[in-house]
Scaffold this active site. Structure first.
Site, PDB file in Angstrom:
ATOM      1  N   HIS A 182       0.844  -1.199   0.000  1.00 25.30           N
ATOM      2  CA  HIS A 182       0.000   0.000   0.000  1.00 25.30           C
ATOM      3  C   HIS A 182       0.882   1.253   0.000  1.00 25.30           C
ATOM      4  CE1 HIS A 182       0.580  -1.180   4.253  1.00 25.30           C
ATOM      5  NE2 HIS A 182       0.761   0.121   4.423  1.00 25.30           N
ATOM      6  N   TYR A 216      -3.441   3.567   1.987  1.00 25.93           N
ATOM      7  CA  TYR A 216      -4.457   3.249   0.977  1.00 25.93           C
ATOM      8  C   TYR A 216      -3.865   2.298  -0.065  1.00 25.93           C
ATOM      9  CZ  TYR A 216      -7.131   6.882   3.190  1.00 25.93           C
ATOM     10  OH  TYR A 216      -7.800   7.598   4.142  1.00 25.93           O
ATOM     11  N   THR A 217      -4.713   1.402  -0.585  1.00 20.95           N
ATOM     12  CA  THR A 217      -4.281   0.462  -1.626  1.00 20.95           C
ATOM     13  C   THR A 217      -5.005   0.792  -2.924  1.00 20.95           C
ATOM     14  OG1 THR A 217      -4.244  -1.241   0.093  1.00 20.95           O
ATOM     15  CG2 THR A 217      -3.994  -2.001  -2.164  1.00 20.95           C
ATOM     16  N   CYS A 244      -8.145  -8.028   6.506  1.00 21.10           N
ATOM     17  CA  CYS A 244      -8.072  -6.568   6.566  1.00 21.10           C
ATOM     18  C   CYS A 244      -9.455  -6.033   6.907  1.00 21.10           C
ATOM     19  CB  CYS A 244      -7.589  -5.984   5.242  1.00 21.10           C
ATOM     20  SG  CYS A 244      -7.157  -4.229   5.368  1.00 21.10           S
TER      21      CYS A 244
HETATM   22  C1  LIG Z   1      -3.519  -1.614   4.107  1.00 19.78           C
HETATM   23  C2  LIG Z   1      -4.696  -0.669   4.158  1.00 19.78           C
HETATM   24  C3  LIG Z   1      -5.289  -0.258   2.974  1.00 19.78           C
HETATM   25  C4  LIG Z   1      -6.398   0.603   2.994  1.00 19.78           C
HETATM   26  N1  LIG Z   1      -6.954   0.971   1.808  1.00 19.78           N
HETATM   27  C5  LIG Z   1      -8.053   1.767   1.812  1.00 19.78           C
HETATM   28  C6  LIG Z   1      -8.679   2.136   0.575  1.00 19.78           C
HETATM   29  O1  LIG Z   1      -8.255   1.750  -0.508  1.00 19.78           O
HETATM   30  N2  LIG Z   1      -9.787   2.925   0.642  1.00 19.78           N
HETATM   31  C7  LIG Z   1     -10.301   3.411   1.846  1.00 19.78           C
HETATM   32  O2  LIG Z   1     -11.314   4.124   1.826  1.00 19.78           O
HETATM   33  N3  LIG Z   1      -9.693   3.077   3.019  1.00 19.78           N
HETATM   34  C8  LIG Z   1      -8.598   2.283   3.034  1.00 19.78           C
HETATM   35  N4  LIG Z   1      -7.999   1.976   4.224  1.00 19.78           N
HETATM   36  C9  LIG Z   1      -8.477   2.633   5.456  1.00 19.78           C
HETATM   37  C10 LIG Z   1      -7.807   4.015   5.585  1.00 19.78           C
HETATM   38  O3  LIG Z   1      -6.426   3.872   5.840  1.00 19.78           O
HETATM   39  C11 LIG Z   1      -8.389   4.883   6.729  1.00 19.78           C
HETATM   40  O4  LIG Z   1      -8.365   4.153   7.920  1.00 19.78           O
HETATM   41  C12 LIG Z   1      -9.804   5.357   6.435  1.00 19.78           C
HETATM   42  O5  LIG Z   1      -9.814   6.137   5.231  1.00 19.78           O
HETATM   43  C13 LIG Z   1     -10.355   6.220   7.578  1.00 19.78           C
HETATM   44  O6  LIG Z   1      -9.441   7.236   7.854  1.00 19.78           O
HETATM   45  P1  LIG Z   1      -9.919   8.638   8.443  1.00 19.78           P
HETATM   46  O7  LIG Z   1      -8.693   9.427   8.806  1.00 19.78           O
HETATM   47  O8  LIG Z   1     -10.883   9.293   7.502  1.00 19.78           O
HETATM   48  O9  LIG Z   1     -10.779   8.224   9.710  1.00 19.78           O
HETATM   49  P2  LIG Z   1     -10.332   8.358  11.281  1.00 19.78           P
HETATM   50  O10 LIG Z   1     -10.153   9.819  11.597  1.00 19.78           O
HETATM   51  O11 LIG Z   1      -9.181   7.433  11.549  1.00 19.78           O
HETATM   52  O12 LIG Z   1     -11.617   7.768  11.987  1.00 19.78           O
HETATM   53  C14 LIG Z   1     -12.741   8.539  12.289  1.00 19.78           C
HETATM   54  C15 LIG Z   1     -13.982   7.673  12.425  1.00 19.78           C
HETATM   55  O13 LIG Z   1     -14.272   7.069  11.158  1.00 19.78           O
HETATM   56  C16 LIG Z   1     -14.800   5.777  11.352  1.00 19.78           C
HETATM   57  N5  LIG Z   1     -13.915   4.775  10.745  1.00 19.78           N
HETATM   58  C17 LIG Z   1     -12.619   4.926  10.376  1.00 19.78           C
HETATM   59  N6  LIG Z   1     -12.153   3.814   9.791  1.00 19.78           N
HETATM   60  C18 LIG Z   1     -13.152   2.920   9.784  1.00 19.78           C
HETATM   61  C19 LIG Z   1     -13.279   1.590   9.311  1.00 19.78           C
HETATM   62  N7  LIG Z   1     -12.258   0.951   8.692  1.00 19.78           N
HETATM   63  N8  LIG Z   1     -14.470   0.967   9.485  1.00 19.78           N
HETATM   64  C20 LIG Z   1     -15.499   1.590  10.078  1.00 19.78           C
HETATM   65  N9  LIG Z   1     -15.443   2.850  10.547  1.00 19.78           N
HETATM   66  C21 LIG Z   1     -14.288   3.501  10.397  1.00 19.78           C
HETATM   67  C22 LIG Z   1     -14.906   5.538  12.789  1.00 19.78           C
HETATM   68  O14 LIG Z   1     -16.194   5.888  13.219  1.00 19.78           O
HETATM   69  C23 LIG Z   1     -13.886   6.494  13.376  1.00 19.78           C
HETATM   70  O15 LIG Z   1     -14.173   6.810  14.692  1.00 19.78           O
HETATM   71  C24 LIG Z   1      -6.913   1.081   4.231  1.00 19.78           C
HETATM   72  C25 LIG Z   1      -6.318   0.662   5.425  1.00 19.78           C
HETATM   73  C26 LIG Z   1      -5.241  -0.195   5.401  1.00 19.78           C
HETATM   74  C27 LIG Z   1      -4.623  -0.649   6.702  1.00 19.78           C
END
Ligand SMILES: Cc1cc2nc3c(=O)[nH]c(=O)nc-3n(C[C@H](O)[C@H](O)[C@H](O)COP(=O)(O)OP(=O)(O)OC[C@H]3O[C@@H](n4cnc5c(N)ncnc54)[C@H](O)[C@@H]3O)c2cc1C
Length: 284
Positions: free
Chosen positions: A86, A103-104, A258
């Site tokens: 990623h 992100y992937t 994941c």
């Molecule tokens: C290897 C890897 C690849 C990823 N690829 C993608 C991708 O291609 N596209 C994508 O959209 N995301 C992907 N993610 C998830 C991404 O990294 C973030 O965690 C996501 O976008 C949320 O980040 P944020 O800063 O907006 O939310 P944050 O500020 O971290 O979280 C705020 C709130 O959002 C909600 N929230 C956050 N994450 C989740 C979740 N996974 N499930 C349910 N509720 C959640 C919760 O209510 C949380 O309290 C990936 C994660 C990993 C580990």
């Protein structure tokens, strides 16, 4: 042959042999010095520094999911992200503070000139805010490749995959690479969990895989809040679902996971109970 002449021939042979050995040694050291990396065109990522990529197209897929297409420096450039890895994306949250998240891409290096991210934007999410505000013509800072998982064809006989929500993107990338390679016969058994039907990401693409490769790819959807007519799983992913829809424990299989942390924790418990050893599993 005269003794003197024979001596000259001998000296000449030794000189030729020495030159050959010298050239061989020089070539060996030249090969050693060549930077190691994937064959083919050079990738566009830098593991140590953020690089900026232009957002050329943003497509809204649902009320909170959008596909972002970023241009690479030239139409023939490749991103250079090994399968299963990623990238770190950098942005600003709603109060202007820097945020970096993994992100992937859903694209592979066979997609030249661009890469795409499918992003789910959570109302309170910090990086979600950045993507929600991003418009075509703006740049995203990206660093990579990152991650411990690197897929090689034939690595295992079968993958079990357990994904929750946006955790589908690394699975999708690995599945696409396997299914687009006619020489790769690795089987994929995927369990994909979401809250509601509308939350399922990349459904059209995943169903297309299942229809096109019925002997190689199988998907089992699980929903917390299923619609009235629903033939998938209901509730959280259970031990029984894993037993039925993933390959049984064996030295030539691997379970990839994941999802959100509570789901990953619950899955780890189920896998322990079913006898999957640490070598048989990987969490992205
Ligand atoms: C290897 C890897 C690849 C990823 N690829 C993608 C991708 O291609 N596209 C994508 O959209 N995301 C992907 N993610 C998830 C991404 O990294 C973030 O965690 C996501 O976008 C949320 O980040 P944020 O800063 O907006 O939310 P944050 O500020 O971290 O979280 C705020 C709130 O959002 C909600 N929230 C956050 N994450 C989740 C979740 N996974 N499930 C349910 N509720 C959640 C919760 O209510 C949380 O309290 C990936 C994660 C990993 C580990």
């Amino acid at each position: 042959m005269e003794p003197l002449q024979s001596h000259r021939v001998e000296m000449l042979s030794i000189a030729v042999a020495l030159v050959a050995v010298g050239a061989g040694t020089a070539y060996y050291f030249y090969l050693q010095r060549k930077p190691k990396g994937p064959q083919g065109p050079k990738g566009c990522l830098d593991p140590d520094n953020f690089k900026e990529f232009l957002l050329v197209k943003r497509t809204q897929l649902s009320h909170n999911v959008a596909k972002f297409r970023f241009a690479l420096p030239t139409p023939s450039s490749v991103l250079g992200l090994p399968i299963g890895q990623h990238m770190s994306c950098r942005g600003k949250d709603s109060v202007g503070e820097e945020v970096i998240k993994p992100y992937t891409p859903t694209t592979l290096d066979s997609d030249v000139g661009y890469f795409e991210l499918v992003i789910k934007m959570y109302p309170q999410g910090r990086m979600s805010h950045h993507f929600r505000e991003m418009r075509e013509g703006e740049y995203l800072a990206v660093k990579g490749p990152k991650g411990r998982f690197k897929y090689q064809p034939g690595q295992v006989r079968a993958f079990g995959m357990i994904a929750g929500g946006t955790g589908i993107t690394p699975m999708f990338q690995v599945a696409r690479a396997i299914l687009e390679n006619p020489h790769d016969k690795t089987k994929i058994l995927l369990i994909y969990a979401n809250v509601a039907y509308e939350d399922i990401l990349l459904k059209k693409e995943l169903d297309h895989f299942a229809q096109s490769f019925p002997d190689q790819f199988h998907i089992y959807y699980v929903l917390n809040q299923p619609p009235e007519i629903w033939d998938g799983g209901v509730g959280f992913v259970s031990k029984e679902m894993i037993q039925t829809h993933c390959p049984a424990p064996a030295s030539d299989i691997q379970i990839l996971m994941c999802g959100p942390p509570p789901m990953n924790k619950a899955m780890a418990g189920h896998l322990d109970g079913l006898g999957y050893t640490p070598e048989m599993r990987f969490k992205f």
